[in-house]
Design an enzyme around this catalytic site. Sequence first.
Site, PDB file in Angstrom:
ATOM      1  N   ASP A  11       0.873  -1.170   0.000  1.00 41.21           N
ATOM      2  CA  ASP A  11       0.000   0.000   0.000  1.00 41.21           C
ATOM      3  C   ASP A  11       0.914   1.224   0.000  1.00 41.21           C
ATOM      4  O   ASP A  11       1.698   1.407   0.939  1.00 41.21           O
ATOM      5  CB  ASP A  11      -0.845  -0.059   1.292  1.00 41.21           C
ATOM      6  CG  ASP A  11      -2.156   0.680   1.172  1.00 41.21           C
ATOM      7  OD1 ASP A  11      -2.193   1.698   0.461  1.00 41.21           O
ATOM      8  OD2 ASP A  11      -3.135   0.247   1.814  1.00 41.21           O
ATOM      9  N   ASP A  15      -2.828   4.667  -2.339  1.00 37.73           N
ATOM     10  CA  ASP A  15      -3.809   5.201  -1.397  1.00 37.73           C
ATOM     11  C   ASP A  15      -4.219   6.636  -1.752  1.00 37.73           C
ATOM     12  O   ASP A  15      -3.362   7.451  -2.114  1.00 37.73           O
ATOM     13  CB  ASP A  15      -3.153   5.188  -0.008  1.00 37.73           C
ATOM     14  CG  ASP A  15      -4.063   5.693   1.094  1.00 37.73           C
ATOM     15  OD1 ASP A  15      -4.994   4.965   1.459  1.00 37.73           O
ATOM     16  OD2 ASP A  15      -3.845   6.822   1.580  1.00 37.73           O
ATOM     17  N   GLU A  41      -6.642   3.912  -5.484  1.00 37.87           N
ATOM     18  CA  GLU A  41      -7.862   4.206  -4.732  1.00 37.87           C
ATOM     19  C   GLU A  41      -8.375   5.539  -5.259  1.00 37.87           C
ATOM     20  O   GLU A  41      -7.800   6.584  -4.971  1.00 37.87           O
ATOM     21  CB  GLU A  41      -7.575   4.310  -3.229  1.00 37.87           C
ATOM     22  CG  GLU A  41      -8.870   4.455  -2.443  1.00 37.87           C
ATOM     23  CD  GLU A  41      -8.691   5.004  -1.029  1.00 37.87           C
ATOM     24  OE1 GLU A  41      -9.596   4.802  -0.217  1.00 37.87           O
ATOM     25  OE2 GLU A  41      -7.674   5.655  -0.745  1.00 37.87           O
ATOM     26  N   HIS A  77     -11.138  -2.098   4.120  1.00 36.52           N
ATOM     27  CA  HIS A  77     -10.948  -1.731   5.529  1.00 36.52           C
ATOM     28  C   HIS A  77     -11.561  -0.377   5.896  1.00 36.52           C
ATOM     29  O   HIS A  77     -11.452   0.047   7.035  1.00 36.52           O
ATOM     30  CB  HIS A  77      -9.452  -1.719   5.848  1.00 36.52           C
ATOM     31  CG  HIS A  77      -8.739  -0.638   5.104  1.00 36.52           C
ATOM     32  ND1 HIS A  77      -8.473  -0.723   3.755  1.00 36.52           N
ATOM     33  CD2 HIS A  77      -8.297   0.568   5.503  1.00 36.52           C
ATOM     34  CE1 HIS A  77      -7.879   0.385   3.368  1.00 36.52           C
ATOM     35  NE2 HIS A  77      -7.754   1.194   4.403  1.00 36.52           N
ATOM     36  N   ASP A  78     -12.165   0.299   4.924  1.00 40.48           N
ATOM     37  CA  ASP A  78     -12.839   1.580   5.209  1.00 40.48           C
ATOM     38  C   ASP A  78     -14.352   1.444   5.118  1.00 40.48           C
ATOM     39  O   ASP A  78     -15.069   2.427   5.326  1.00 40.48           O
ATOM     40  CB  ASP A  78     -12.413   2.646   4.182  1.00 40.48           C
ATOM     41  CG  ASP A  78     -10.936   2.957   4.237  1.00 40.48           C
ATOM     42  OD1 ASP A  78     -10.359   2.923   5.337  1.00 40.48           O
ATOM     43  OD2 ASP A  78     -10.350   3.225   3.169  1.00 40.48           O
TER      44      ASP A  78
HETATM   45  C1  GLC Z   1      -7.406   5.813   2.406  1.00 40.26           C
HETATM   46  C2  GLC Z   1      -7.308   4.590   3.281  1.00 40.26           C
HETATM   47  C3  GLC Z   1      -7.831   4.925   4.635  1.00 40.26           C
HETATM   48  C4  GLC Z   1      -6.978   6.018   5.205  1.00 40.26           C
HETATM   49  C5  GLC Z   1      -6.921   7.220   4.272  1.00 40.26           C
HETATM   50  C6  GLC Z   1      -5.822   8.144   4.652  1.00 40.26           C
HETATM   51  O1  GLC Z   1      -8.707   6.186   2.174  1.00 40.26           O
HETATM   52  O2  GLC Z   1      -7.968   3.514   2.695  1.00 40.26           O
HETATM   53  O3  GLC Z   1      -7.866   3.826   5.488  1.00 40.26           O
HETATM   54  O4  GLC Z   1      -7.505   6.418   6.437  1.00 40.26           O
HETATM   55  O5  GLC Z   1      -6.663   6.847   2.948  1.00 40.26           O
HETATM   56  O6  GLC Z   1      -4.582   7.598   4.322  1.00 40.26           O
END
Ligand code: GLC
Length: 579
Positions: free
Chosen positions: A124, A226, A283, A357-358
């Site tokens: 990641d 990310d 993402e 995980h979000d």
């Molecule tokens: C992304 C991750 C999340 C994190 C955020 C800040 O959305 O998936 O878990 O809190 O970025 O890095």
Amino acid sequence: MKRKCILAIVLAAILFVCAAAGEAAQDQSEWWKRTIAYEIYVKSFKDSDGDGIGDLQGIISELDHLQSLGVGAVWLTPCYVSPQADNGYDIADYYNIDPAYGTMADMETLIAEAGKRDIRIVMDLVFNHTSCENEWFTESRSGLDNGKSDWYIWADPKENGSAPNNWRSIFGGSAWEYDETRGQYYLHTFLPEQPDLNWANPEVREALINVARFWVEKGVGGFRLDAITYIKKPAEMSDGEPDASDGTVGIHAMTANTAGILDYLREFKAAVQEGTDIFTVGEANGVSAEELPEWVGAEGVFDMVFEFSHVVIDLPDEMNWCETREWSLPDFKALFAASQEATKQVSGWYPIFLENHDQPRSINHFLPAGADRVAGGKALAALLLTMRGTPFIMEGEELGFVNVAWPSIEEYDDVSTRNHYWFAVGEGYSAEEALAGVHRFARDSSRTPMQWDNSENAGFTTGTPWLPVYEDYGTYNAAAERENPDSILNWYISLAGLRREHSELITGDYQELFHENEQIFAYIRENEKAKAVVLINFSLEPAAYDAAVLEGAELLLGTGAGEKGILAPLEAAIYEVKD
Ligand code: GLC
Ligand code: MG
């Protein structure tokens, strides 16, 4: 005559071998299209040393579980050195493993051990921001004039000393934090402990490219990028139209997918990916289906992007967890169809996901209240593993995990969950309403420890787990589900086997069926070799359909009786149509 015949046979054999080799070569270069990906929330997967925190040795000890699922790529949530303000999404050192998770030697062992099972490790890359404890930031904040003074987004206060503008961070509160030494504010899209990097500075981009190359050299199989849609900030960082009662505006609306962002990402792709066989998945919150063609495919910047329209189908405002939106199955299907269509246009690929995980657990998120958990988990799995694209299974999804509903906000660990709660209270919702929102959307629900068996702490740790193990582990655990032929886990294993044997489920086209049907999610997957029809009843009532699509079809795999023309509640059935 005889000789000619032998010659023809030999020629045909050579051609066949060449064609097979060609196909194999193609398989090799796009291995990630043919595999199943699995997300490990490192902190929660398996603890090897009794400190209550999952770690790399723990993962190594459970690789067989992943192999049995047919997983070929494992996305690890960040396990670099981090003060853990956001569970590792605040990186202090991109070149080292956090001691809580192990050592670089453990990482090398993990890559090697996974490799023996044909599993590649996916790192990641959190590149929108670092931790405020990263050396880069320490230097940047040390004064107005230093080697890294321009590595982050600094701005002067407004005349009255307040923040440079009214942007609100994604986790709530101002997106700006004042720094005494510089007498300036720095921007943070997420927590104040997560200062945003300044991608406009070529030195920053080079530093990040070097990080990625370091991990490619370690032998990883890919990267998840990310929060990548936030890396480019608009030239003018002025106030936006407020969308909350405190006069702030969510930063997402101001910075997501700013024009010019793709130039940075093209540079990254050329510098990091060219000449390797790794894959990238971005993402991409804020990239719509219509915009996907610019992001994926041969000319795009990533091999795949996580696009979020279906996971926010019920959430009109991501900051406000108290307001939900009604949706129907045709709405849901339309979102998938749109992403499929958009990626297909550019021969691009798609990462299928229902959880991460979000996000809340999919059984709670996408099925009607009261849905049978086992039947529901299987129905969702059928979608996840037969849609066009690479499926991403979230740890625990394969066991049928559901949301936690803890009685008070104090019990929630996730900082964003707590901030969302207090935001709701600030907007005038009652504590009860705010907690109901938390029960629906809390990120903790997908982060409770993995349930391996029915021993204490579900076999996750011999110590005290950092987040409570969910109370249902006696029934929903990997060991028990492996023994039970009717379990969700064994259904995942069957679906994974089916994917391996039926190339149409991988390379086949996607064509939706019965779009208007409010109960059934159905589609055809067809390639030059075969044609499969997938039918899933998302409702709690029997659902009838026109069985003409199944003429001459044979049931390949199903969760029910497989009677043509009717599906039991939550039944899933996959047919092969023989023409
Ligand atoms: C992304 C991750 C999340 C994190 C955020 C800040 O959305 O998936 O878990 O809190 O970025 O890095
Ligand atoms: Mg540990």
